[in-house]
Write a protein that holds these residues in place. Structure first.
Motif, PDB file in Angstrom:
ATOM      1  N   GLY A 117       0.625  -1.029   0.003  1.00 50.60           N
ATOM      2  CA  GLY A 117       0.065   0.054   0.028  1.00 50.60           C
ATOM      3  C   GLY A 117       1.115   1.154  -0.157  1.00 50.60           C
ATOM      4  O   GLY A 117       0.545   2.257  -0.739  1.00 50.60           O
ATOM      5  N   PHE A 118       2.006   1.215   0.630  1.00 52.70           N
ATOM      6  CA  PHE A 118       2.875   2.178   0.786  1.00 52.70           C
ATOM      7  C   PHE A 118       3.625   2.414  -0.438  1.00 52.70           C
ATOM      8  O   PHE A 118       3.450   3.646  -0.879  1.00 52.70           O
ATOM      9  CB  PHE A 118       3.628   2.176   2.039  1.00 52.70           C
ATOM     10  N   ILE A 119       4.085   1.340  -1.115  1.00 51.07           N
ATOM     11  CA  ILE A 119       4.704   1.562  -2.219  1.00 51.07           C
ATOM     12  C   ILE A 119       3.940   1.983  -3.349  1.00 51.07           C
ATOM     13  O   ILE A 119       4.256   3.004  -4.280  1.00 51.07           O
ATOM     14  CB  ILE A 119       5.352  -0.045  -2.639  1.00 51.07           C
ATOM     15  N   LYS A 120       2.577   1.657  -3.423  1.00 54.18           N
ATOM     16  CA  LYS A 120       1.710   2.155  -4.320  1.00 54.18           C
ATOM     17  C   LYS A 120       1.471   3.606  -4.245  1.00 54.18           C
ATOM     18  O   LYS A 120       1.345   4.386  -4.953  1.00 54.18           O
ATOM     19  CB  LYS A 120       0.407   1.099  -4.364  1.00 54.18           C
ATOM     20  N   MET A 121       1.037   3.782  -2.851  1.00 52.24           N
ATOM     21  CA  MET A 121       0.762   5.265  -2.689  1.00 52.24           C
ATOM     22  C   MET A 121       1.771   6.145  -3.067  1.00 52.24           C
ATOM     23  O   MET A 121       1.511   7.416  -3.620  1.00 52.24           O
ATOM     24  CB  MET A 121       0.479   5.421  -1.080  1.00 52.24           C
ATOM     25  N   LEU A 122       3.000   5.939  -2.873  1.00 53.97           N
ATOM     26  CA  LEU A 122       4.360   6.822  -3.518  1.00 53.97           C
ATOM     27  C   LEU A 122       4.805   6.681  -4.562  1.00 53.97           C
ATOM     28  O   LEU A 122       5.796   7.379  -5.081  1.00 53.97           O
ATOM     29  CB  LEU A 122       5.121   6.824  -2.295  1.00 53.97           C
ATOM     30  N   LEU A 176       6.386   4.179  -5.892  1.00 49.10           N
ATOM     31  CA  LEU A 176       7.866   4.041  -5.494  1.00 49.10           C
ATOM     32  C   LEU A 176       8.381   2.784  -6.734  1.00 49.10           C
ATOM     33  O   LEU A 176       9.746   3.085  -7.052  1.00 49.10           O
ATOM     34  CB  LEU A 176       8.455   3.210  -4.414  1.00 49.10           C
ATOM     35  N   LEU A 177       7.546   2.024  -7.310  1.00 47.88           N
ATOM     36  CA  LEU A 177       7.831   1.221  -8.520  1.00 47.88           C
ATOM     37  C   LEU A 177       8.548   2.073  -9.638  1.00 47.88           C
ATOM     38  O   LEU A 177       9.517   1.689 -10.015  1.00 47.88           O
ATOM     39  CB  LEU A 177       7.047   0.139  -8.742  1.00 47.88           C
ATOM     40  N   GLU A 178       7.719   2.948  -9.837  1.00 47.51           N
ATOM     41  CA  GLU A 178       7.954   3.909 -11.060  1.00 47.51           C
ATOM     42  C   GLU A 178       9.057   4.826 -10.744  1.00 47.51           C
ATOM     43  O   GLU A 178      10.152   5.044 -11.587  1.00 47.51           O
ATOM     44  CB  GLU A 178       6.932   4.498 -11.813  1.00 47.51           C
ATOM     45  N   ASN A 179       8.884   5.475  -9.398  1.00 45.76           N
ATOM     46  CA  ASN A 179       9.994   6.729  -9.176  1.00 45.76           C
ATOM     47  C   ASN A 179      11.286   6.035  -8.608  1.00 45.76           C
ATOM     48  O   ASN A 179      12.179   7.038  -8.975  1.00 45.76           O
ATOM     49  CB  ASN A 179       9.086   7.746  -8.152  1.00 45.76           C
ATOM     50  N   TRP A 205      16.391   2.218 -10.671  1.00 41.96           N
ATOM     51  CA  TRP A 205      17.427   1.240 -10.186  1.00 41.96           C
ATOM     52  C   TRP A 205      17.471  -0.195 -11.053  1.00 41.96           C
ATOM     53  O   TRP A 205      18.703  -0.405 -11.333  1.00 41.96           O
ATOM     54  CB  TRP A 205      17.014   0.816  -8.494  1.00 41.96           C
ATOM     55  N   VAL A 206      16.493  -0.410 -11.302  1.00 44.51           N
ATOM     56  CA  VAL A 206      16.262  -1.706 -12.392  1.00 44.51           C
ATOM     57  C   VAL A 206      17.052  -1.506 -13.607  1.00 44.51           C
ATOM     58  O   VAL A 206      17.896  -2.239 -13.936  1.00 44.51           O
ATOM     59  CB  VAL A 206      14.944  -2.226 -12.470  1.00 44.51           C
ATOM     60  N   THR A 207      16.642  -0.287 -13.970  1.00 38.48           N
ATOM     61  CA  THR A 207      17.490   0.243 -15.352  1.00 38.48           C
ATOM     62  C   THR A 207      18.961   0.307 -15.351  1.00 38.48           C
ATOM     63  O   THR A 207      19.536  -0.282 -16.176  1.00 38.48           O
ATOM     64  CB  THR A 207      16.745   1.626 -15.965  1.00 38.48           C
ATOM     65  N   LYS A 208      19.336   0.784 -14.476  1.00 38.70           N
ATOM     66  CA  LYS A 208      21.002   0.774 -13.962  1.00 38.70           C
ATOM     67  C   LYS A 208      21.416  -0.557 -13.918  1.00 38.70           C
ATOM     68  O   LYS A 208      22.488  -0.600 -14.221  1.00 38.70           O
ATOM     69  CB  LYS A 208      20.973   1.840 -12.725  1.00 38.70           C
ATOM     70  N   VAL A 218      10.508  -6.938 -15.380  1.00 37.59           N
ATOM     71  CA  VAL A 218      10.864  -6.806 -13.889  1.00 37.59           C
ATOM     72  C   VAL A 218       9.953  -6.028 -13.067  1.00 37.59           C
ATOM     73  O   VAL A 218       9.472  -6.339 -11.941  1.00 37.59           O
ATOM     74  CB  VAL A 218      12.233  -6.378 -13.628  1.00 37.59           C
ATOM     75  N   ILE A 219       9.506  -4.991 -13.703  1.00 39.34           N
ATOM     76  CA  ILE A 219       8.658  -4.158 -12.986  1.00 39.34           C
ATOM     77  C   ILE A 219       7.093  -4.624 -12.852  1.00 39.34           C
ATOM     78  O   ILE A 219       6.553  -4.651 -11.835  1.00 39.34           O
ATOM     79  CB  ILE A 219       8.500  -2.614 -13.690  1.00 39.34           C
ATOM     80  N   LYS A 220       6.802  -5.331 -13.950  1.00 34.77           N
ATOM     81  CA  LYS A 220       5.594  -6.095 -13.925  1.00 34.77           C
ATOM     82  C   LYS A 220       5.459  -7.223 -13.071  1.00 34.77           C
ATOM     83  O   LYS A 220       4.361  -7.361 -12.100  1.00 34.77           O
ATOM     84  CB  LYS A 220       5.161  -6.506 -15.388  1.00 34.77           C
ATOM     85  N   GLN A 221       6.531  -7.741 -12.822  1.00 31.39           N
ATOM     86  CA  GLN A 221       6.502  -8.819 -11.711  1.00 31.39           C
ATOM     87  C   GLN A 221       6.520  -8.401 -10.262  1.00 31.39           C
ATOM     88  O   GLN A 221       5.773  -8.805  -9.476  1.00 31.39           O
ATOM     89  CB  GLN A 221       7.904  -9.800 -11.854  1.00 31.39           C
ATOM     90  N   LEU A 222       7.164  -7.345 -10.216  1.00 28.82           N
ATOM     91  CA  LEU A 222       6.803  -6.578  -8.925  1.00 28.82           C
ATOM     92  C   LEU A 222       5.620  -6.173  -8.643  1.00 28.82           C
ATOM     93  O   LEU A 222       5.016  -6.250  -7.485  1.00 28.82           O
ATOM     94  CB  LEU A 222       7.874  -5.408  -8.672  1.00 28.82           C
ATOM     95  N   GLN A 223       4.966  -5.577  -9.651  1.00 27.95           N
ATOM     96  CA  GLN A 223       3.461  -4.909  -9.563  1.00 27.95           C
ATOM     97  C   GLN A 223       2.620  -6.173  -9.191  1.00 27.95           C
ATOM     98  O   GLN A 223       1.666  -6.190  -8.434  1.00 27.95           O
ATOM     99  CB  GLN A 223       3.039  -4.343 -10.786  1.00 27.95           C
TER     100      GLN A 223
END
Length: 124
Positions: free
Chosen positions: A59-64, A66-69, A74-77, A94-99
């Motif tokens: 919930g916190f991750i989604k609220m802020l 954080l996955l995109e911001n 970090w994953v790109t790097k 990777v982002i989709k898996q985390l989502q």
């Protein structure tokens, strides 16, 4: 009796006069612990990091966002570091898996395809 007392000195958690073999027989997890470690040592497999068991406040991750911001840069790097190029499909995967809140061990296995077994743990 001599063998029980010598094993007692090796394992102070046993009460005086207790038979260490009986304690192992009564506790199947104690008996299998050494075998499991030996099998992992033989195969070279490392146990998953303890961080894989951490509770995540999604919930916190989604609220802020954080996955995109934070996580996507970090994953790109990391992808660019390991592959030498910014592989957008892999980054999106990777982002989709985390989502989707993928199991970390499963995600690590998926990363083995891109980075190889040795490097996949470093990616995470």
């Amino acid at each position: 009796a001599a063998t029980a007392s010598s094993s007692d000195s090796k394992n102070p958690s046993l009460p005086a006069g207790a038979d260490s073999a009986k304690g192992v027989a009564d506790n199947p997890s104690a008996a299998g612990g050494d075998d499991t470690k030996k099998k992992k040592a033989e195969t070279g497999a490392k146990p998953p990091p303890k961080v894989y068991q951490a509770n995540v406040d999604w919930g916190f991750i989604k609220m802020l966002n954080l996955l995109e911001n934070n996580v996507r840069p970090w994953v790109t790097k990391r992808v660019k570091k390991f592959l030498g190029v910014e592989e957008k499909e892999l980054i999106n995967f990777v982002i989709k898996q985390l989502q989707n809140r993928a199991n970390p061990a499963v995600l690590e296995q998926e990363m083995e395809i891109a980075f190889g077994k040795k490097e996949s743990r470093k990616f995470t």
